[in-house]
Design a protein around this motif. Structure first.
Motif, PDB file in Angstrom:
ATOM      1  N   GLU A  25       0.824  -1.209   0.000  1.00 47.61           N
ATOM      2  CA  GLU A  25       0.000   0.000   0.000  1.00 47.61           C
ATOM      3  C   GLU A  25       0.858   1.259   0.000  1.00 47.61           C
ATOM      4  OE1 GLU A  25      -3.175  -0.172   2.881  1.00 47.61           O
ATOM      5  OE2 GLU A  25      -3.694  -2.211   2.262  1.00 47.61           O
ATOM      6  N   GLU A  26       1.863   1.282   0.856  1.00 52.66           N
ATOM      7  CA  GLU A  26       2.695   2.478   0.978  1.00 52.66           C
ATOM      8  C   GLU A  26       3.608   2.664  -0.235  1.00 52.66           C
ATOM      9  OE1 GLU A  26       5.773   4.461   4.202  1.00 52.66           O
ATOM     10  OE2 GLU A  26       4.542   2.753   4.819  1.00 52.66           O
ATOM     11  N   SER A  27       4.269   1.611  -0.661  1.00 49.72           N
ATOM     12  CA  SER A  27       5.262   1.765  -1.729  1.00 49.72           C
ATOM     13  C   SER A  27       4.631   1.915  -3.114  1.00 49.72           C
ATOM     14  CB  SER A  27       6.273   0.620  -1.708  1.00 49.72           C
ATOM     15  OG  SER A  27       5.621  -0.616  -1.818  1.00 49.72           O
ATOM     16  N   ILE A  28       3.528   1.233  -3.383  1.00 46.24           N
ATOM     17  CA  ILE A  28       2.878   1.372  -4.691  1.00 46.24           C
ATOM     18  C   ILE A  28       2.253   2.761  -4.822  1.00 46.24           C
ATOM     19  CG2 ILE A  28       0.960   0.534  -6.120  1.00 46.24           C
ATOM     20  CD1 ILE A  28       1.723  -2.335  -5.076  1.00 46.24           C
ATOM     21  N   SER A  29       1.591   3.239  -3.780  1.00 52.18           N
ATOM     22  CA  SER A  29       1.037   4.599  -3.811  1.00 52.18           C
ATOM     23  C   SER A  29       2.147   5.618  -4.030  1.00 52.18           C
ATOM     24  CB  SER A  29       0.295   4.906  -2.511  1.00 52.18           C
ATOM     25  OG  SER A  29      -0.825   4.062  -2.377  1.00 52.18           O
ATOM     26  N   ASP A  30       3.264   5.433  -3.332  1.00 54.23           N
ATOM     27  CA  ASP A  30       4.406   6.331  -3.473  1.00 54.23           C
ATOM     28  C   ASP A  30       4.967   6.292  -4.899  1.00 54.23           C
ATOM     29  OD1 ASP A  30       6.581   8.032  -2.184  1.00 54.23           O
ATOM     30  OD2 ASP A  30       7.781   6.364  -3.000  1.00 54.23           O
ATOM     31  N   ALA A  31       5.082   5.093  -5.469  1.00 47.49           N
ATOM     32  CA  ALA A  31       5.609   4.964  -6.839  1.00 47.49           C
ATOM     33  C   ALA A  31       4.715   5.687  -7.838  1.00 47.49           C
ATOM     34  CB  ALA A  31       5.753   3.487  -7.215  1.00 47.49           C
ATOM     35  N   PHE A  32       3.406   5.510  -7.709  1.00 49.19           N
ATOM     36  CA  PHE A  32       2.474   6.197  -8.613  1.00 49.19           C
ATOM     37  C   PHE A  32       2.587   7.708  -8.453  1.00 49.19           C
ATOM     38  CE2 PHE A  32       0.746   2.171  -9.631  1.00 49.19           C
ATOM     39  CZ  PHE A  32      -0.210   2.294 -10.624  1.00 49.19           C
ATOM     40  N   ASN A  33       2.699   8.180  -7.205  1.00 48.02           N
ATOM     41  CA  ASN A  33       2.833   9.623  -6.977  1.00 48.02           C
ATOM     42  C   ASN A  33       4.123  10.166  -7.578  1.00 48.02           C
ATOM     43  OD1 ASN A  33       0.381  10.074  -5.671  1.00 48.02           O
ATOM     44  ND2 ASN A  33       1.222   9.464  -3.685  1.00 48.02           N
ATOM     45  N   GLU A  42      -7.872   4.140  -9.043  1.00 48.49           N
ATOM     46  CA  GLU A  42      -8.355   2.803  -9.393  1.00 48.49           C
ATOM     47  C   GLU A  42      -7.191   1.888  -9.811  1.00 48.49           C
ATOM     48  OE1 GLU A  42     -11.205   1.075 -12.815  1.00 48.49           O
ATOM     49  OE2 GLU A  42     -12.090   2.673 -11.595  1.00 48.49           O
ATOM     50  N   ASP A  43      -6.240   2.441 -10.574  1.00 49.20           N
ATOM     51  CA  ASP A  43      -5.068   1.670 -10.993  1.00 49.20           C
ATOM     52  C   ASP A  43      -4.170   1.343  -9.808  1.00 49.20           C
ATOM     53  OD1 ASP A  43      -5.979   1.768 -13.590  1.00 49.20           O
ATOM     54  OD2 ASP A  43      -4.616   3.363 -14.216  1.00 49.20           O
ATOM     55  N   ILE A  44      -4.019   2.299  -8.907  1.00 52.38           N
ATOM     56  CA  ILE A  44      -3.209   2.071  -7.709  1.00 52.38           C
ATOM     57  C   ILE A  44      -3.809   0.923  -6.909  1.00 52.38           C
ATOM     58  CG2 ILE A  44      -2.479   3.030  -5.479  1.00 52.38           C
ATOM     59  CD1 ILE A  44      -2.415   5.801  -6.883  1.00 52.38           C
ATOM     60  N   GLN A  45      -5.108   0.992  -6.663  1.00 47.93           N
ATOM     61  CA  GLN A  45      -5.766  -0.046  -5.862  1.00 47.93           C
ATOM     62  C   GLN A  45      -5.706  -1.399  -6.554  1.00 47.93           C
ATOM     63  OE1 GLN A  45      -6.733   0.611  -2.619  1.00 47.93           O
ATOM     64  NE2 GLN A  45      -6.615  -1.612  -2.635  1.00 47.93           N
ATOM     65  N   SER A  46      -5.838  -1.407  -7.869  1.00 47.20           N
ATOM     66  CA  SER A  46      -5.764  -2.662  -8.626  1.00 47.20           C
ATOM     67  C   SER A  46      -4.375  -3.296  -8.482  1.00 47.20           C
ATOM     68  CB  SER A  46      -6.075  -2.392 -10.098  1.00 47.20           C
ATOM     69  OG  SER A  46      -5.907  -3.561 -10.853  1.00 47.20           O
ATOM     70  N   GLU A  47      -3.335  -2.476  -8.561  1.00 43.72           N
ATOM     71  CA  GLU A  47      -1.963  -2.973  -8.404  1.00 43.72           C
ATOM     72  C   GLU A  47      -1.737  -3.512  -6.991  1.00 43.72           C
ATOM     73  OE1 GLU A  47       2.048  -3.589  -9.841  1.00 43.72           O
ATOM     74  OE2 GLU A  47       0.158  -3.238 -10.858  1.00 43.72           O
ATOM     75  N   ILE A  48      -2.216  -2.782  -5.995  1.00 38.34           N
ATOM     76  CA  ILE A  48      -2.070  -3.221  -4.600  1.00 38.34           C
ATOM     77  C   ILE A  48      -2.807  -4.547  -4.398  1.00 38.34           C
ATOM     78  CG2 ILE A  48      -2.731  -2.690  -2.211  1.00 38.34           C
ATOM     79  CD1 ILE A  48      -2.239   0.318  -2.961  1.00 38.34           C
ATOM     80  N   ASP A  49      -4.029  -4.615  -4.885  1.00 34.54           N
ATOM     81  CA  ASP A  49      -4.823  -5.836  -4.723  1.00 34.54           C
ATOM     82  C   ASP A  49      -4.165  -7.030  -5.415  1.00 34.54           C
ATOM     83  OD1 ASP A  49      -6.660  -4.368  -3.266  1.00 34.54           O
ATOM     84  OD2 ASP A  49      -8.108  -4.205  -4.920  1.00 34.54           O
ATOM     85  N   ASP A  50      -3.591  -6.794  -6.587  1.00 38.60           N
ATOM     86  CA  ASP A  50      -2.899  -7.863  -7.312  1.00 38.60           C
ATOM     87  C   ASP A  50      -1.725  -8.403  -6.497  1.00 38.60           C
ATOM     88  OD1 ASP A  50      -2.244  -9.457  -9.770  1.00 38.60           O
ATOM     89  OD2 ASP A  50      -0.440  -8.181  -9.720  1.00 38.60           O
ATOM     90  N   LYS A  51      -0.933  -7.522  -5.915  1.00 35.39           N
ATOM     91  CA  LYS A  51       0.225  -7.952  -5.111  1.00 35.39           C
ATOM     92  C   LYS A  51      -0.221  -8.684  -3.859  1.00 35.39           C
ATOM     93  CE  LYS A  51       2.923  -6.202  -8.098  1.00 35.39           C
ATOM     94  NZ  LYS A  51       3.258  -7.057  -9.219  1.00 35.39           N
ATOM     95  N   LYS A  52      -1.278  -8.202  -3.216  1.00 32.94           N
ATOM     96  CA  LYS A  52      -1.803  -8.878  -2.021  1.00 32.94           C
ATOM     97  C   LYS A  52      -2.257 -10.291  -2.366  1.00 32.94           C
ATOM     98  CE  LYS A  52      -3.528  -4.870   0.543  1.00 32.94           C
ATOM     99  NZ  LYS A  52      -4.761  -4.221   1.073  1.00 32.94           N
ATOM    100  N   LYS A  53      -2.936 -10.424  -3.489  1.00 33.55           N
ATOM    101  CA  LYS A  53      -3.436 -11.732  -3.923  1.00 33.55           C
ATOM    102  C   LYS A  53      -2.279 -12.686  -4.210  1.00 33.55           C
ATOM    103  CE  LYS A  53      -6.191 -13.769  -7.614  1.00 33.55           C
ATOM    104  NZ  LYS A  53      -6.866 -13.516  -8.877  1.00 33.55           N
TER     105      LYS A  53
END
Length: 184
Positions: A25-33, A42-53
């Motif tokens: 959550e922290e690093s993907i949001s930071d990378a997008f920013n 929506e893309d950020i959340q999709s990427e986070i959800d994919d990694k969690k899965k």
């Protein structure tokens, strides 16, 4: 990384799953920013959800074809790396020439710990693991421009560059690497 902040590497366990999700959550949001695309929630959340899965599925070691390592400092998860089947973006960009290889992925380090060599330690640990498994080659990819610069320094010239993959002036890069080149 100073001595009091000793980094340890371990295989992801259920006990560390929740804090590993916080790393995503922290690093993907930071990378997008930092890429200037932080508005794409929506893309950020999709990427986070994919990694969690992917991380969760790796915990089913009897049925999983993905391995996750985590980096901890003072008992707290601060980074991740994975190895698993070649992903869809690589399959498309490499025109299915690398489908038979595994993919190095999910390399994320919490922003405040970036630049301290944690990513390099994770990569080295994964290379040792792959070598022990008899795996000689792997692929990886990135659409993040900042990461592409780092990967070109670490892994050399990309195998494929697909221009405008993510939109105008936003390329996607794919690397084909030999494990033995990165054991040092």
């Amino acid at each position: 990384m100073n001595e009091k902040n000793q980094c340890t590497i371990a295989v992801l366990t259920m006990a560390d799953y929740e804090t590993t999700c916080q790393v995503f959550e922290e690093s993907i949001s930071d990378a997008f920013n930092k890429e200037g695309i932080g508005h794409l929630q929506e893309d950020i959340q999709s990427e986070i959800d994919d990694k969690k899965k992917k991380a969760l599925s790796s915990l089913d070691q009897a049925n999983s074809d993905t391995c996750f390592f985590i980096a901890k400092i003072n008992g707290t998860v601060v980074g991740t790396i994975s190895y698993g089947p070649c992903g869809e973006a690589i399959q498309i960009c490499a025109e299915h020439q690398l489908d038979h290889l595994g993919e190095l992925g999910s390399l994320y380090v919490v922003p405040r710990f970036q630049g301290q060599g944690i990513g390099s330690v994770l990569i080295k640990e994964m290379m040792t693991f792959l070598n022990e498994q008899g795996i000689e080659q792997f692929c990886l990819d990135s659409g993040y421009q900042r990461a592409q610069i780092k990967w070109q320094r670490k892994f050399g010239k990309p195998y494929k560059v697909v221009k405008d993959y993510w939109g105008p002036d936003s390329a996607h890069m794919v690397w084909l690497c030999n494990v033995s080149d990165h054991l040092k």
